[in-house]
Design an enzyme around this catalytic site. Structure first.
Site, PDB file in Angstrom:
ATOM      1  N   HIS A 219       0.837  -1.211   0.000  1.00 29.78           N
ATOM      2  CA  HIS A 219       0.000   0.000   0.000  1.00 29.78           C
ATOM      3  C   HIS A 219       0.872   1.261   0.000  1.00 29.78           C
ATOM      4  O   HIS A 219       0.454   2.321   0.471  1.00 29.78           O
ATOM      5  CB  HIS A 219      -0.941   0.028   1.206  1.00 29.78           C
ATOM      6  CG  HIS A 219      -1.746  -1.221   1.356  1.00 29.78           C
ATOM      7  ND1 HIS A 219      -2.846  -1.500   0.585  1.00 29.78           N
ATOM      8  CD2 HIS A 219      -1.567  -2.307   2.178  1.00 29.78           C
ATOM      9  CE1 HIS A 219      -3.345  -2.681   0.927  1.00 29.78           C
ATOM     10  NE2 HIS A 219      -2.577  -3.193   1.876  1.00 29.78           N
TER      11      HIS A 219
ATOM     12  N   SER B 175      17.212  15.534 -19.956  1.00 33.04           N
ATOM     13  CA  SER B 175      16.226  16.608 -19.903  1.00 33.04           C
ATOM     14  C   SER B 175      16.733  17.770 -20.743  1.00 33.04           C
ATOM     15  O   SER B 175      17.935  18.038 -20.789  1.00 33.04           O
ATOM     16  CB  SER B 175      16.006  17.074 -18.455  1.00 33.04           C
ATOM     17  OG  SER B 175      15.295  18.285 -18.418  1.00 33.04           O
TER      18      SER B 175
END
Length: 460
Positions: free
Chosen positions: A173, A299
Site C-alpha cells: 500500500h 532533460s
C-alpha cells in the site's frame, strides 16, 4: 512535400522513428511477407493436388523444386509484381483489385501452362490467407518475440541469483512493510514471466488452419471430384504446413486460436508492465542506479538527469500492444453470417500489435542491462524504518504465549516515528524470559528477510 518519402514521413512510428528497431519483424508481418506466405500456400496446395490419384496432372520433382524456389527465394521485385497485378495490371493482366487473385496470376508467370487450371483450384481466398497468416505469426513468435522474452527471463533469473541476499524495504500500500531482498523480488517476476511465456509458446504451437472452400463445405472440391476424401486431404495438407487443423468453419477460420494466443501475449505484457512500473519506482527511490549513455540527454533543461526512459518507453509500447491485442482478439472472432471483410482489414494490424510488443521487450531488455542495485541505499532505507520489525516482535511474543502481543506493539508503533532505542525500551519493560529479550534485541530490519534469499536462489 517530398515525393520520395522516407521514414521521417511515415504515418506510424513503427515504420518511422522505430523503423530500425522493428526491422526484425519485417520478414514476418509486412505486406511482402504476407505475399510470400500466400505464394507458399498456393504452391504447396498445387503440389498436393498433383499427388492425388483423382487429378489429371503430374508435377515431376524438378518442376516441384522450381515452384518451391518461387517462395523460398521470394524477392522485393516479386512482391512489387504482385502489387502491380493487383493495382494497375501487369504482364497483360487487368488490375485485379484483389490481392489473392494477384498471387494466382503471379504464379502463372512461374509455372507451365498445364499447371494453370490447378492454381487456386476450388479455393476461396480465405483458405490461402488464413494459412498464410498463421505461418507468419508462428515464425514471428518463434524467431523474434519469444527469444527476446526468454532473454528477459534469463536476465531476471540472473538478478535473482546474484542479488538474492541484498536486503530491501518492501512496501505494501506504498507504506514500509516487512523487508525482502531485491533478488527475491526479481525472482517473482522471473517466475511470472516463465509461466505466462509457457502459455504463449503452447498457444503458438496450437495455431490451427482451415481449408474448406467458399463456405466451409468443400462444395467446389466435391462437385469436381466426389470420390476424394477432401477432409482427409485438407487435414493432411494443413498439418504438413505445421499447423493444427480446424474442420468446422464458415468461409473464414473462426480465429479462436489467434484470440487465445493474443490473450496469452497480453498476459505476458501485463507482467512486464508491472515490472516496468516497479523498476521505475526503484530507480526513483535510488535503490537502482542507471548507467548513463555517453552523449545522451535526460532533460532539455536539467542537465543532471538520467531518466528511466527505457522502462517508460517499454510500458507505453506494451500498453499500446495490449490495447491492440485485446481489440484483435475480440474482432477476429466475429463475422456476419459466413463472411464479411471486417477481419481482412483488422488482421493487417496484427503486425503492428506484435511490433509494439517487441518494442516493449527490447526497451525493457536494454533498461535491465543498465540498472545497478545500490545496496547501501537499500540498507540505509531499512535502517531508517525500524518499525518494520514490529511484526517480528509481536510474533515472537505470541509464540511465547503473550495474550496481547499485537495490541502491545501496535500501541507503541502505529502512526509513530519509532527508533531502535524505542524498541529497546519496549523490550526492557516486557515480562518475558531473558532469553526472549535477548532474541528480540538481536532483531534488525536488514536481517529480517525470512527465507527470501533461498526463495530467490530456488528459481529455475
Amino acid at each position: 512535400m517530398p515525393t520520395d518519402r522516407g521514414p521521417l514521413w511515415a504515418v506510424s512510428p513503427l515504420d518511422g522513428r522505430y523503423e530500425d528497431r522493428t526491422a526484425p519483424l519485417a520478414p514476418y508481418v509486412s505486406e511482402a511477407a504476407l505475399m510470400r506466405a500466400r505464394v507458399q500456400v498456393e504452391v504447396e496446395y498445387t503440389l498436393a493436388l498433383a499427388r492425388l490419384d483423382a487429378t489429371s496432372f503430374e508435377i515431376d520433382p524438378t518442376l516441384a523444386s522450381d515452384m518451391r524456389v518461387v517462395y523460398k527465394e521470394f524477392e522485393e521485385s516479386d512482391a512489387q509484381l504482385i502489387k502491380d497485378i493487383e493495382t494497375t495490371g501487369a504482364r497483360g493482366y487487368t488490375a485485379t483489385n484483389h490481392d489473392v487473385k494477384a498471387v494466382e496470376y503471379f504464379l502463372r508467370e512461374a509455372t507451365p501452362e498445364f499447371v494453370h487450371p490447378w492454381l487456386h483450384f476450388g479455393l476461396t481466398s480465405e483458405d490461402v490467407t488464413n494459412l498464410a497468416y498463421r505461418l507468419l505469426v508462428t515464425e514471428a513468435m518463434e524467431e523474434v518475440l519469444q527469444p527476446r522474452l526468454r532473454a528477459i527471463r534469463s536476465t531476471l533469473g540472473e538478478f535473482a541469483q546474484e542479488y538474492a541476499d541484498i536486503p530491501m524495504l518492501a512496501r505494501t500500500h506504498g507504506q514500509p512493510a516487512t523487508p525482502t531482498t531485491f533478488g527475491k523480488e526479481m525472482a517473482v517476476y522471473a517466475s511470472r514471466l516463465g509461466q505466462t511465456l509457457a502459455t504463449v509458446e503452447e498457444r503458438t504451437d496450437s495455431l490451427a488452419g482451415k481449408l474448406g472452400g467458399a463456405s466451409g463445405t468443400f462444395g467446389a472440391h466435391t462437385v469436381a471430384f466426389p470420390d476424394v476424401d477432401w477432409v482427409a486431404f485438407a487435414r493432411s495438407f494443413v498439418t504438413d504446413l505445421g499447423l493444427e487443423y480446424v474442420g468446422l468453419t464458415t468461409q473464414i477460420n473462426p480465429g479462436d486460436d489467434f484470440a487465445r494466443l493474443f490473450d496469452a501475449l497480453a498476459g505476458v505484457n501485463h507482467v512486464l508492465i508491472d515490472l516496468d512500473q516497479d523498476i521505475w519506482q526503484y530507480v526513483s527511490r535510488g535503490y537502482l542506479g542507471q548507467e548513463a549513455a555517453a552523449g545522451e540527454t535526460g532533460s532539455s533543461t536539467m542537465p543532471h538527469k538520467v531518466n528511466p526512459i527505457d522502462f517508460e518507453n517499454s510500458e507505453g509500447n506494451l500498453s499500446k500492444a495490449n490495447s491492440d491485442l485485446d481489440f484483435l482478439a475480440d474482432s477476429i472472432t466475429t463475422s456476419r453470417m459466413q463472411r464479411d471483410l471486417t477481419d481482412s482489414t483488422v488482421k493487417r494490424n496484427i503486425g503492428a500489435a506484435l511490433a509494439h510488443a517487441f518494442m516493449g521487450y527490447t526497451k525493457l531488455d536494454v533498461g535491465l542491462e543498465k540498472v545497478v542495485p545500490r545496496e547501501s541505499v537499500m540498507r540505509e532505507d531499512l535502517q531508517a524504518n525500524p518499525a518494520v520489525i514490529g511484526e517480528a516482535i509481536q510474533t515472537v511474543l505470541r509464540r511465547d504465549g503473550h495474550p496481547d502481543a499485537y495490541e502491545l506493539v501496535k500501541d507503541a508503533t502505529r502512526g509513530e516515528s519509532i527508533t531502535m532505542a524505542d524498541f529497546e525500551s519496549l523490550i526492557e519493560g516486557l515480562d518475558v524470559p531473558a532469553s526472549t529479550k535477548a532474541e528480540l534485541r538481536d532483531l534488525r530490519p536488514e536481517h529480517y528477510t525470512g527465507i527470501a534469499a533461498d526463495l530467490a536462489r530456488d528459481i529455475d
